[in-house]
Design a protein around this motif. Structure first.
Motif, PDB file in Angstrom:
ATOM      1  N   GLU A  76     124.354 115.398 -43.003  1.00 14.21           N
ATOM      2  CA  GLU A  76     123.021 115.538 -42.436  1.00 14.21           C
ATOM      3  C   GLU A  76     123.114 115.714 -40.913  1.00 14.21           C
ATOM      4  OE1 GLU A  76     120.274 113.001 -45.588  1.00 14.21           O
ATOM      5  OE2 GLU A  76     120.473 112.341 -43.515  1.00 14.21           O
ATOM      6  N   ARG A  77     122.057 116.302 -40.374  1.00 14.18           N
ATOM      7  CA  ARG A  77     121.986 116.444 -38.924  1.00 14.18           C
ATOM      8  C   ARG A  77     121.809 115.056 -38.304  1.00 14.18           C
ATOM      9  NH1 ARG A  77     118.442 121.345 -36.656  1.00 14.18           N
ATOM     10  NH2 ARG A  77     119.671 122.263 -38.333  1.00 14.18           N
ATOM     11  N   GLU A  78     122.635 114.761 -37.296  1.00 16.36           N
ATOM     12  CA  GLU A  78     122.608 113.431 -36.709  1.00 16.36           C
ATOM     13  C   GLU A  78     122.362 113.475 -35.211  1.00 16.36           C
ATOM     14  OE1 GLU A  78     126.363 111.452 -37.261  1.00 16.36           O
ATOM     15  OE2 GLU A  78     127.422 112.816 -35.925  1.00 16.36           O
ATOM     16  N   PHE A  79     121.788 112.407 -34.723  1.00 12.66           N
ATOM     17  CA  PHE A  79     121.483 112.254 -33.311  1.00 12.66           C
ATOM     18  C   PHE A  79     122.762 112.116 -32.497  1.00 12.66           C
ATOM     19  CE2 PHE A  79     119.316 110.959 -29.571  1.00 12.66           C
ATOM     20  CZ  PHE A  79     119.976 109.839 -29.071  1.00 12.66           C
ATOM     21  N   VAL A  80     122.772 112.751 -31.331  1.00 12.40           N
ATOM     22  CA  VAL A  80     123.894 112.632 -30.408  1.00 12.40           C
ATOM     23  C   VAL A  80     123.450 111.975 -29.105  1.00 12.40           C
ATOM     24  CG1 VAL A  80     125.604 113.898 -29.049  1.00 12.40           C
ATOM     25  CG2 VAL A  80     125.062 114.640 -31.391  1.00 12.40           C
ATOM     26  N   ALA A  81     122.435 112.566 -28.462  1.00  6.57           N
ATOM     27  CA  ALA A  81     121.981 112.062 -27.164  1.00  6.57           C
ATOM     28  C   ALA A  81     120.577 112.570 -26.890  1.00  6.57           C
ATOM     29  CB  ALA A  81     122.924 112.510 -26.054  1.00  6.57           C
ATOM     30  N   ALA A  82     119.874 111.880 -26.011  1.00  4.58           N
ATOM     31  CA  ALA A  82     118.526 112.289 -25.624  1.00  4.58           C
ATOM     32  C   ALA A  82     118.254 111.859 -24.198  1.00  4.58           C
ATOM     33  CB  ALA A  82     117.488 111.704 -26.575  1.00  4.58           C
ATOM     34  N   ILE A  83     117.278 112.546 -23.596  1.00  4.49           N
ATOM     35  CA  ILE A  83     116.918 112.232 -22.217  1.00  4.49           C
ATOM     36  C   ILE A  83     115.418 112.387 -22.049  1.00  4.49           C
ATOM     37  CG2 ILE A  83     117.390 114.609 -21.475  1.00  4.49           C
ATOM     38  CD1 ILE A  83     118.383 113.369 -18.784  1.00  4.49           C
ATOM     39  N   SER A  84     114.814 111.420 -21.359  1.00  5.45           N
ATOM     40  CA  SER A  84     113.396 111.512 -21.028  1.00  5.45           C
ATOM     41  C   SER A  84     113.171 110.734 -19.744  1.00  5.45           C
ATOM     42  CB  SER A  84     112.526 110.952 -22.157  1.00  5.45           C
ATOM     43  OG  SER A  84     112.829 109.605 -22.408  1.00  5.45           O
ATOM     44  N   GLY A  85     112.462 111.362 -18.819  1.00  9.46           N
ATOM     45  CA  GLY A  85     112.304 110.721 -17.531  1.00  9.46           C
ATOM     46  C   GLY A  85     113.669 110.476 -16.928  1.00  9.46           C
ATOM     47  N   GLY A  86     113.918 109.293 -16.525  1.00  8.08           N
ATOM     48  CA  GLY A  86     115.214 108.961 -15.966  1.00  8.08           C
ATOM     49  C   GLY A  86     116.114 108.213 -16.916  1.00  8.08           C
ATOM     50  N   SER A  87     115.729 108.182 -18.182  1.00  8.85           N
ATOM     51  CA  SER A  87     116.476 107.407 -19.165  1.00  8.85           C
ATOM     52  C   SER A  87     117.283 108.301 -20.101  1.00  8.85           C
ATOM     53  CB  SER A  87     115.519 106.561 -20.007  1.00  8.85           C
ATOM     54  OG  SER A  87     114.811 105.654 -19.193  1.00  8.85           O
TER      55      SER A  87
END
Length: 122
Positions: free
Chosen positions: A44-55
Motif C-alpha cells: 500500500e501507499r505509505e506516508f514518508v514525510a509532510a510539511i505545514s507551516g514551520g513543522s
C-alpha cells in the motif's frame, strides 16, 4: 485545481543520496500542507514525510535520514534522502492538502503527482 510534477528519482546504490522535487501549479501553494508518500510493488501507499507551516513530520522508517523542505517562492517541495536503503525502493508521490495542517493519512490529501521511481541497489 493544483497540478504536481515530481522529479529527481533514479537508481542509486545503498548508502547514497537523492533529492526529489515537486513543483506545484497555482498561486496559493503556500497555504497547502504538502506530503511525500511512497508505494513499493505489492504494498500500500505509505506516508514518508509532510510539511505545514514551520513543522515537519516523518515516518519512523525515514526519520534521521530524510528531510522535507519547501520553497514557497518557487512553488516547490523537496525530499532530501540520505543513507538510502534497498527497502526505500518505491515510487514516490508528492501530495497537496488544501488545509493548513499536514497529516500522515493519504486519504486526506486532495492532489497527487504522477510519481517518480526511486531504486536503491544493494
Amino acid at each position: 485545481q493544483v497540478q504536481l510534477v515530481e522529479s529527481g528519482g533514479g537508481l542509486v546504490q545503498a548508502g547514497g543520496s537523492l533529492r526529489l522535487s515537486c513543483v506545484a501549479s497555482g498561486r496559493t501553494f503556500s497555504r497547502f500542507a504538502m506530503g511525500w508518500f511512497r508505494q513499493a510493488p505489492g504494498k500500500e501507499r505509505e506516508f514518508v514525510a509532510a510539511i505545514s507551516g514551520g513543522s515537519t513530520y516523518y515516518a519512523d522508517s525515514v526519520k534521521g535520514r530524510f528531510t522535507i523542505s519547501r520553497d514557497n517562492a518557487k512553488n516547490t517541495v523537496y525530499l532530501q534522502m540520505n543513507s538510502l536503503k534497498p527497502e526505500d525502493t518505491a515510487v514516490y508521490y508528492c501530495a497537496a492538502r488544501d488545509r493548513m495542517w499536514a497529516t500522515n493519512d493519504r486519504n486526506q490529501y486532495d492532489y497527487w503527482g504522477q510519481g517518480t521511481q526511486v531504486t536503491v541497489s544493494s
